[in-house]
Design a protein around this motif. Structure first.
Motif, PDB file in Angstrom:
ATOM      1  N   LEU A 202     -50.232 -23.022 -41.621  1.00  0.00           N
ATOM      2  CA  LEU A 202     -49.242 -22.386 -40.509  1.00  0.00           C
ATOM      3  C   LEU A 202     -47.971 -22.338 -41.285  1.00  0.00           C
ATOM      4  O   LEU A 202     -47.200 -21.614 -41.249  1.00  0.00           O
ATOM      5  CB  LEU A 202     -49.156 -23.033 -39.421  1.00  0.00           C
ATOM      6  CG  LEU A 202     -50.349 -23.046 -38.212  1.00  0.00           C
ATOM      7  CD1 LEU A 202     -50.255 -23.756 -37.100  1.00  0.00           C
ATOM      8  CD2 LEU A 202     -50.680 -21.537 -38.196  1.00  0.00           C
ATOM      9  N   LEU A 203     -47.658 -23.414 -42.089  1.00  0.00           N
ATOM     10  CA  LEU A 203     -46.247 -23.452 -42.881  1.00  0.00           C
ATOM     11  C   LEU A 203     -46.326 -22.649 -44.123  1.00  0.00           C
ATOM     12  O   LEU A 203     -45.363 -21.827 -44.542  1.00  0.00           O
ATOM     13  CB  LEU A 203     -45.990 -24.962 -43.151  1.00  0.00           C
ATOM     14  CG  LEU A 203     -45.835 -26.031 -42.220  1.00  0.00           C
ATOM     15  CD1 LEU A 203     -45.291 -27.320 -42.570  1.00  0.00           C
ATOM     16  CD2 LEU A 203     -44.679 -25.576 -41.439  1.00  0.00           C
ATOM     17  N   THR A 204     -47.525 -22.939 -45.040  1.00  0.00           N
ATOM     18  CA  THR A 204     -47.494 -21.761 -45.962  1.00  0.00           C
ATOM     19  C   THR A 204     -47.874 -20.507 -45.892  1.00  0.00           C
ATOM     20  O   THR A 204     -47.652 -19.591 -46.768  1.00  0.00           O
ATOM     21  CB  THR A 204     -48.611 -22.428 -46.884  1.00  0.00           C
ATOM     22  OG1 THR A 204     -49.891 -22.479 -46.664  1.00  0.00           O
ATOM     23  CG2 THR A 204     -48.137 -24.095 -47.375  1.00  0.00           C
ATOM     24  N   GLN A 205     -48.686 -20.027 -44.731  1.00  0.00           N
ATOM     25  CA  GLN A 205     -49.262 -18.712 -44.264  1.00  0.00           C
ATOM     26  C   GLN A 205     -50.173 -18.352 -45.459  1.00  0.00           C
ATOM     27  O   GLN A 205     -50.120 -17.290 -46.101  1.00  0.00           O
ATOM     28  CB  GLN A 205     -47.912 -17.793 -44.249  1.00  0.00           C
ATOM     29  CG  GLN A 205     -46.965 -18.091 -43.227  1.00  0.00           C
ATOM     30  CD  GLN A 205     -45.877 -17.093 -42.918  1.00  0.00           C
ATOM     31  OE1 GLN A 205     -46.221 -15.870 -42.089  1.00  0.00           O
ATOM     32  NE2 GLN A 205     -44.647 -17.205 -43.320  1.00  0.00           N
ATOM     33  N   ARG A 206     -50.874 -19.272 -45.704  1.00  0.00           N
ATOM     34  CA  ARG A 206     -51.870 -19.172 -46.753  1.00  0.00           C
ATOM     35  C   ARG A 206     -53.376 -19.351 -46.003  1.00  0.00           C
ATOM     36  O   ARG A 206     -53.253 -20.205 -45.130  1.00  0.00           O
ATOM     37  CB  ARG A 206     -52.102 -19.980 -47.964  1.00  0.00           C
ATOM     38  CG  ARG A 206     -50.371 -19.881 -48.605  1.00  0.00           C
ATOM     39  CD  ARG A 206     -50.511 -18.701 -49.523  1.00  0.00           C
ATOM     40  NE  ARG A 206     -51.320 -18.090 -50.611  1.00  0.00           N
ATOM     41  CZ  ARG A 206     -51.813 -17.282 -51.222  1.00  0.00           C
ATOM     42  NH1 ARG A 206     -50.861 -16.112 -50.882  1.00  0.00           N
ATOM     43  NH2 ARG A 206     -52.498 -17.160 -52.180  1.00  0.00           N
ATOM     44  N   VAL A 207     -54.269 -18.889 -46.497  1.00  0.00           N
ATOM     45  CA  VAL A 207     -55.587 -19.166 -46.122  1.00  0.00           C
ATOM     46  C   VAL A 207     -56.574 -19.684 -46.974  1.00  0.00           C
ATOM     47  O   VAL A 207     -56.692 -19.273 -48.171  1.00  0.00           O
ATOM     48  CB  VAL A 207     -56.336 -17.515 -45.434  1.00  0.00           C
ATOM     49  CG1 VAL A 207     -57.875 -17.918 -45.232  1.00  0.00           C
ATOM     50  CG2 VAL A 207     -55.797 -16.985 -44.384  1.00  0.00           C
ATOM     51  N   PHE A 208     -57.016 -20.807 -46.700  1.00  0.00           N
ATOM     52  CA  PHE A 208     -58.174 -21.620 -47.329  1.00  0.00           C
ATOM     53  C   PHE A 208     -59.553 -21.283 -47.090  1.00  0.00           C
ATOM     54  O   PHE A 208     -60.039 -21.647 -45.737  1.00  0.00           O
ATOM     55  CB  PHE A 208     -57.678 -23.001 -47.698  1.00  0.00           C
ATOM     56  CG  PHE A 208     -56.325 -23.410 -47.784  1.00  0.00           C
ATOM     57  CD1 PHE A 208     -55.886 -23.250 -49.102  1.00  0.00           C
ATOM     58  CD2 PHE A 208     -55.315 -23.441 -46.907  1.00  0.00           C
ATOM     59  CE1 PHE A 208     -54.515 -23.266 -49.294  1.00  0.00           C
ATOM     60  CE2 PHE A 208     -54.143 -23.733 -46.960  1.00  0.00           C
ATOM     61  CZ  PHE A 208     -53.552 -23.736 -48.234  1.00  0.00           C
ATOM     62  N   ASP A 209     -60.201 -20.175 -47.663  1.00  0.00           N
ATOM     63  CA  ASP A 209     -61.563 -19.724 -47.314  1.00  0.00           C
ATOM     64  C   ASP A 209     -62.454 -20.645 -48.016  1.00  0.00           C
ATOM     65  O   ASP A 209     -62.485 -20.614 -49.104  1.00  0.00           O
ATOM     66  CB  ASP A 209     -61.404 -18.327 -47.607  1.00  0.00           C
ATOM     67  CG  ASP A 209     -62.702 -17.505 -47.041  1.00  0.00           C
ATOM     68  OD1 ASP A 209     -63.633 -18.247 -46.759  1.00  0.00           O
ATOM     69  OD2 ASP A 209     -62.492 -16.159 -46.729  1.00  0.00           O
ATOM     70  N   TYR A 210     -63.460 -21.029 -47.313  1.00  0.00           N
ATOM     71  CA  TYR A 210     -64.549 -21.688 -47.852  1.00  0.00           C
ATOM     72  C   TYR A 210     -66.010 -21.034 -47.550  1.00  0.00           C
ATOM     73  O   TYR A 210     -67.028 -21.687 -47.645  1.00  0.00           O
ATOM     74  CB  TYR A 210     -64.770 -22.977 -46.752  1.00  0.00           C
ATOM     75  CG  TYR A 210     -63.821 -24.255 -47.301  1.00  0.00           C
ATOM     76  CD1 TYR A 210     -63.796 -25.194 -48.104  1.00  0.00           C
ATOM     77  CD2 TYR A 210     -62.589 -24.213 -46.651  1.00  0.00           C
ATOM     78  CE1 TYR A 210     -62.940 -26.003 -48.296  1.00  0.00           C
ATOM     79  CE2 TYR A 210     -61.474 -24.858 -46.785  1.00  0.00           C
ATOM     80  CZ  TYR A 210     -62.012 -26.122 -47.745  1.00  0.00           C
ATOM     81  OH  TYR A 210     -60.785 -26.922 -48.083  1.00  0.00           O
ATOM     82  N   THR A 211     -66.072 -19.744 -47.405  1.00  0.00           N
ATOM     83  CA  THR A 211     -67.080 -18.819 -47.160  1.00  0.00           C
ATOM     84  C   THR A 211     -68.000 -19.032 -48.289  1.00  0.00           C
ATOM     85  O   THR A 211     -69.444 -19.051 -48.160  1.00  0.00           O
ATOM     86  CB  THR A 211     -66.680 -17.581 -46.981  1.00  0.00           C
ATOM     87  OG1 THR A 211     -65.704 -17.347 -45.976  1.00  0.00           O
ATOM     88  CG2 THR A 211     -68.017 -16.605 -46.615  1.00  0.00           C
ATOM     89  N   SER A 212     -67.547 -18.833 -49.643  1.00  0.00           N
ATOM     90  CA  SER A 212     -68.091 -19.297 -50.882  1.00  0.00           C
ATOM     91  C   SER A 212     -69.044 -20.373 -51.078  1.00  0.00           C
ATOM     92  O   SER A 212     -69.821 -20.679 -51.905  1.00  0.00           O
ATOM     93  CB  SER A 212     -67.480 -18.522 -51.999  1.00  0.00           C
ATOM     94  OG  SER A 212     -66.485 -19.545 -52.179  1.00  0.00           O
ATOM     95  N   GLY A 213     -68.386 -21.696 -50.140  1.00  0.00           N
ATOM     96  CA  GLY A 213     -68.852 -22.778 -50.453  1.00  0.00           C
ATOM     97  C   GLY A 213     -67.867 -23.735 -51.441  1.00  0.00           C
ATOM     98  O   GLY A 213     -67.931 -25.044 -51.484  1.00  0.00           O
ATOM     99  N   ALA A 214     -67.023 -22.983 -52.043  1.00  0.00           N
ATOM    100  CA  ALA A 214     -65.688 -23.633 -52.623  1.00  0.00           C
ATOM    101  C   ALA A 214     -64.263 -23.146 -51.847  1.00  0.00           C
ATOM    102  O   ALA A 214     -64.298 -22.229 -51.083  1.00  0.00           O
ATOM    103  CB  ALA A 214     -65.586 -23.279 -53.948  1.00  0.00           C
ATOM    104  N   ARG A 215     -63.570 -23.993 -52.152  1.00  0.00           N
ATOM    105  CA  ARG A 215     -61.998 -23.631 -51.387  1.00  0.00           C
ATOM    106  C   ARG A 215     -61.352 -22.662 -52.525  1.00  0.00           C
ATOM    107  O   ARG A 215     -60.863 -22.817 -53.520  1.00  0.00           O
ATOM    108  CB  ARG A 215     -61.278 -24.811 -51.372  1.00  0.00           C
ATOM    109  CG  ARG A 215     -59.798 -24.816 -50.649  1.00  0.00           C
ATOM    110  CD  ARG A 215     -59.122 -26.154 -50.703  1.00  0.00           C
ATOM    111  NE  ARG A 215     -58.015 -26.394 -49.817  1.00  0.00           N
ATOM    112  CZ  ARG A 215     -56.890 -25.980 -50.482  1.00  0.00           C
ATOM    113  NH1 ARG A 215     -56.494 -26.038 -51.930  1.00  0.00           N
ATOM    114  NH2 ARG A 215     -55.580 -26.299 -49.547  1.00  0.00           N
ATOM    115  N   GLU A 216     -61.012 -21.516 -51.503  1.00  0.00           N
ATOM    116  CA  GLU A 216     -60.235 -20.286 -52.402  1.00  0.00           C
ATOM    117  C   GLU A 216     -58.917 -20.206 -51.403  1.00  0.00           C
ATOM    118  O   GLU A 216     -58.932 -19.988 -50.229  1.00  0.00           O
ATOM    119  CB  GLU A 216     -61.218 -19.017 -52.182  1.00  0.00           C
ATOM    120  CG  GLU A 216     -62.365 -19.290 -53.151  1.00  0.00           C
ATOM    121  CD  GLU A 216     -63.301 -18.143 -52.864  1.00  0.00           C
ATOM    122  OE1 GLU A 216     -63.032 -17.087 -52.306  1.00  0.00           O
ATOM    123  OE2 GLU A 216     -64.527 -17.849 -53.521  1.00  0.00           O
TER     124      GLU A 216
END
Length: 732
Positions: A202-216
């Motif tokens: 919410l602060l950074t307005q970034r998405v940390f996506d784990y769909t691939s099995g790693a943090r993107e």
């Protein structure tokens, strides 16, 4: 993030010691049993590469299998330490038991920690015991954050869980409990469940996506932006408000776009002050993965937002003579002041003491002073001794990795401090110190035990002493009235673990037996009787006759003996003998074998023989006279009555009062307490509260607490007294 954060510390090698107290974070994981604390610890260890694969330490087992009892019961029963490293910061994770019977271990963990992570399950919600623990932490100003687990459970709802946490923990200020991240949800399955694929910052307005099995890390898509705006605005207002940064609030309300760096600084300030409590989400890594969802975000909060040891106040310290010792700080160069927060036994290493170092530096082979004072109510005698540290290690699962030193702010294991007990202070032998003990719950479940065999009896005393040295929430009592050995525990699970440890660690097997209550006898009315002890068959005879009158006295009077003999019917030298015989019989009882109390025995007449009378003869006559008097009048059985104070949530006051009445209790008053609770005061026969520690927990859903103290003995109802007499007659 530097290379140091991702370097494996070498499980089998020497552990790295922190260089400065500011490079340490001590965090206790708190939550009800089954909320996922140990799983979260393993996920954090995997992310920091302290674990090589999920659940495993290199060549050393998993972080949670230190105790065989825990493996069998599939739950934590003792405090465990798991040190990890992230971005150059050493993090001591203190995994505490969630079951109520082991709250002593939990409070020890809070004593060693500088902040707390409350782990709540999205599947189970927040129970009453967790709310009460939150209030305890709030009372001492301990910084807290909340981690929501089990988001993959059916009907799990992060938004609803956040609202639940705000109601449970926010009090009058729900904006003090707000999420830092929102879960990124996948497609809704047929059963209505939405899998969590990542987190939205919410602060950074970034998405940390784990769909691939790693943090993107990626920017949000257009369809994800509406999820952020409202929650972000509320979070920013909450952070600024709780950090009390008025100038920043004016700028924000004036429409200025506040930099993320400034917001993060205010967030860290509000969290460290214990006034803002961020909500995060976490989940273990997928099969074959190396990072659990939310673990990086949680590690960043711990290292950046939680206080360092120098920022927390040291517990009160005195000299061993009780004189105030001011001026101590979290300084590695200061006087040594450490505290034993857990004591255990390892079959290979021997006794292990887990210490939190508050001041100074602890080193291997150092001679230290061990002090234990002010814990007499826990069954621990005062003690002072000098001992040599055998080893200094950092625990990790079953491994003990050697340490060169443990500086102020750090936590480490010390081997072979054989005189140290949980709660003891370890200091320099040149300047012995004593730290004020932390508050421990009173053990209120009595368990009477007997040695299983003669061989067990020979080892019982030493085994019980070691057991109680490890666990200050356990108390050992040798009851003189009932002649029973009683182990006081917090609950049935606590009892079971204690007896199993007694058997497996110390080779002592005991059998639980029925716990006896200390009954007494008294006369219901006046009676008179003669005691005649005359034997003239061969040799030196025995001759003693005494006549007594017995009358009841008010409660608490004990045994009163009065001499009213006139004319020397009983020679003066034998009157003390009669009294001795009467008092000896009173101790043994006159009807059911329980001590006789609250009567006046008056010696009015008697006879003696110039040759055959003796001290022994008149003792026997006095005892006989008291028994004869008891046969002429009804003997009341007196049972102990306890003053009981029950602190319970308002919603359970009715059931608690009804339950106390069903136990022959008399409610004598109620008063309102803080936090929506009520204190109920009652007088209850001790016969009825042997299992109250267990029953109250069930009745109040874990939110009730009580204490008890002896009030008096009073007559037992005749029907119950008759049952006891009948049982004694059957048992012979």
């Amino acid at each position: 993030m530097g290379d140091k954060a991702n370097a494996h510390p070498g499980a089998a090698g020497r552990a790295a010691a922190a260089a400065r107290p500011s490079d340490i974070r001590n965090v206790a994981l708190v939550g009800h049993s089954g909320s996922g604390k140990t799983t979260l610890v393993e996920a954090l260890a995997l992310t920091t590469k302290a674990l090589t694969r999920a659940g495993r330490v290199e060549d050393g087992g998993c972080v949670s299998d230190y105790d065989e009892i825990e493996q069998r019961q599939q739950r934590s029963v003792q405090l465990s330490l798991v040190p990890v490293e992230w971005d150059g910061i050493k993090i001591n994770l203190l995994d505490t038991p969630g079951y109520a019977d082991f709250v002593g271990e939990l409070r020890a963990g809070l004593r060693a920690a500088d902040a707390a992570l409350f782990v709540v399950s999205a599947a189970d919600g927040v129970d009453g015991a967790t709310r009460m623990l939150w209030d305890e932490c709030a009372a001492v100003g301990m910084p807290r954050a909340i981690v929501v687990t089990h988001l993959d459970a059916a009907r799990a709802d992060f938004d609803q869980m956040t609202r639940t946490c705000q109601e449970a923990f926010g009090g009058d200020d729900p904006d003090a409990v707000l999420p830092l991240y929102l879960p990124l949800l996948g497609e809704t399955a047929a059963d209505g469940h939405q899998p969590v694929h990542g987190l939205i910052g919410l602060l950074t307005q970034r998405v940390f996506d784990y769909t691939s099995g790693a943090r993107e890390d990626r920017p949000p898509r257009e369809d994800e932006l509406p999820l952020i705006e409202e929650a972000r605005n509320r979070l920013i207002e909450g952070i600024i408000s709780e950090s009390e940064d008025e100038s920043l609030m004016d700028r924000y309300l004036g429409g200025e776009d506040v930099e993320v760096k400034t917001l993060v600084q205010d967030l860290e300030k509000a969290v460290a002050r214990g006034v803002f409590h961020p909500v995060l989400a976490a989940a273990p890594a997928a099969e074959g993965g190396t990072q659990g969802l939310g673990t990086v975000e949680l590690l960043e909060l711990i290292t950046g937002g939680f206080p360092t040891p120098p920022e927390r106040r040291i517990p009160d310290v005195t000299t061993v003579r009780g004189e105030e010792r001011a001026g101590l700080a979290c300084d590695p160069a200061g006087p040594l002041a450490a505290e034993v927060v857990r004591t255990s036994s390892d079959p290979y290493i021997g006794r292990l003491s887990l210490l939190r170092v508050f001041s100074g530096t602890l080193r291997p082979d150092q001679t230290v002073h061990v002090s234990g004072h002010g814990m007499e109510d826990r069954g621990h005698e005062d003690h002072d001794t000098d001992e040599r540290i055998g080893s200094l290690t950092a625990p990790f699962g079953k491994l003990q990795r050697p340490l060169d030193a443990a500086i102020a702010g750090d936590i480490a294991c010390v081997g072979k401090l054989n005189g140290a007990e949980t709660g003891d202070t370890v200091s320099a032998k040149e300047e012995p110190l004593l730290m004020a003990p932390w508050v421990m719950p009173d053990p209120l479940l009595p368990v009477a035990i007997e040695a299983h065999t003669k061989q067990d009896e020979d080892k019982l005393s030493q085994g019980l002493a070691r057991l109680c040295a490890e666990d200050p929430t356990m108390r050992l009592e040798q009851n003189a009235s009932t002649r029973q050995l009683v182990l006081w525990c917090l609950g049935e699970a606590h009892r079971d673990v204690a007896l199993e440890r007694l058997r497996t660690r110390y080779g002592v097997q005991v059998d639980p037996v029925e716990h006896k209550v200390s009954l007494r006898e008294t006369f219901s009315g006046r009676a008179a009787a003669r005691g005649r002890h005359v034997k003239q068959s061969g040799g030196h005879g025995q001759y003693a006759i005494c006549e007594i009158e017995v009358e009841p006295l008010p409660e608490g009077s004990g045994i009163e003996f009065v001499d009213k003999v006139v004319g020397g019917a009983v020679p003066r030298q034998f009157i003390p003998s009669v009294e001795k015989g009467v008092r000896g019989q009173a101790v043994k009882g006159v009807a059911t074998g329980y001590p006789l109390v609250d009567v006046r025995v008056t010696l009015v007449d008697g006879k003696a023989h110039s040759v055959d009378s003796s001290d022994a003869a008149f003792q026997t006559a006095g005892a006989l006279a008291l028994r004869e008097a008891a046969a002429q009048v009804q003997i009341h059985l007196l049972e102990p009555v306890a003053e009981v104070s029950v602190l319970v949530a308002d919603e359970y006051v009715g059931p608690v009062m009804s339950d106390l009445s069903g136990r022959r209790g008399r409610v004598v008053g109620t008063e309102q307490a803080a936090g929506g609770r009520t204190l109920v005061r009652a007088e209850v026969p001790e016969f009825e509260i042997g299992r109250y520690a267990v029953d109250l927990r069930s009745l109040s859903h874990g939110t009730g607490r009580f204490d008890r103290s002896y009030a008096r003995h009073e007559p037992m109802p005749q029907q119950l007294a008759a049952k006891i007499r009948d049982r004694q007659a059957r048992d012979g």
